[in-house]
Enzyme design. Sequence first.
Site, PDB file in Angstrom:
ATOM      1  N   LYS A  59       6.406  -0.387  -7.808  1.00 45.41           N
ATOM      2  CA  LYS A  59       6.150   0.127  -6.458  1.00 45.41           C
ATOM      3  C   LYS A  59       6.665  -0.842  -5.401  1.00 45.41           C
ATOM      4  O   LYS A  59       7.334  -0.446  -4.438  1.00 45.41           O
ATOM      5  CB  LYS A  59       4.657   0.371  -6.268  1.00 45.41           C
ATOM      6  N   CYS A  75       0.534  -2.077  -5.396  1.00 47.28           N
ATOM      7  CA  CYS A  75      -0.732  -2.181  -6.119  1.00 47.28           C
ATOM      8  C   CYS A  75      -0.906  -0.978  -7.039  1.00 47.28           C
ATOM      9  O   CYS A  75      -0.418   0.120  -6.741  1.00 47.28           O
ATOM     10  CB  CYS A  75      -1.879  -2.231  -5.104  1.00 47.28           C
ATOM     11  N   ASP A  76      -1.600  -1.203  -8.162  1.00 52.30           N
ATOM     12  CA  ASP A  76      -1.924  -0.093  -9.043  1.00 52.30           C
ATOM     13  C   ASP A  76      -3.238  -0.381  -9.758  1.00 52.30           C
ATOM     14  O   ASP A  76      -3.611  -1.543  -9.945  1.00 52.30           O
ATOM     15  CB  ASP A  76      -0.821   0.147 -10.068  1.00 52.30           C
ATOM     16  N   GLN A  77      -3.923   0.691 -10.148  1.00 54.41           N
ATOM     17  CA  GLN A  77      -5.196   0.569 -10.840  1.00 54.41           C
ATOM     18  C   GLN A  77      -5.197   1.381 -12.119  1.00 54.41           C
ATOM     19  O   GLN A  77      -4.658   2.491 -12.159  1.00 54.41           O
ATOM     20  CB  GLN A  77      -6.354   1.066  -9.964  1.00 54.41           C
TER      21      GLN A  77
END
Length: 197
Positions: A59, A75-77
């Site tokens: 990203k 950011c990623d979760q």
Amino acid sequence: MNPIRRPEVVLASTSPYRRALMERLGIPFRCEPPNFDESSVAADGLSPRLLAETLAIGKAESLSRLDPTAVVVGCDQIVHLEGRILGKPGGIPQAVAQLEAMSGRTHELITAMVVISGEQRFAHTDVARLRMRRLDRRRIERYVESDRPLDCAGSYKIEERGVVLFERIESEDFTAITGLPLLALTRILAELGFETP
């Protein structure tokens, strides 16, 4: 004397939750959707932590290539429950099913963040452990109806009524659970010369 001109900060996200968190820092920024195909990475069979980190990198890089002078935050979760990755439910039946699976059990919420500024790259990963209370289907359905967590991985909004679902939360940074680890981000931005109140 002219003030020092700071590079523009770009949050590679369309998430309203991450936008709200970023606003708390008091630093001007803009949100842009990342130009990145997440499905191509998820198919690679990576570990949950490495998957979150790879998505965050993708990203951030996708927008950094378009504007190399910007400071880009990606950011990623990932919600990891005993070998399963739980994504965004998208619908009420799926949300109820996810919460039933997590009821009375502990899961990991992995939040990976990458900040790119020119040739500099910073990475931070927070792994929170959340123990959910035992919940019957009626309580789960009532919660889903009230909070509508259909766009949230794991089917809960911890910053809203979802906090009552849990009996224990272990995390170094509570904001990471909502989507953006502000403690680490503040430190990184300070290293890049940004001042926060």
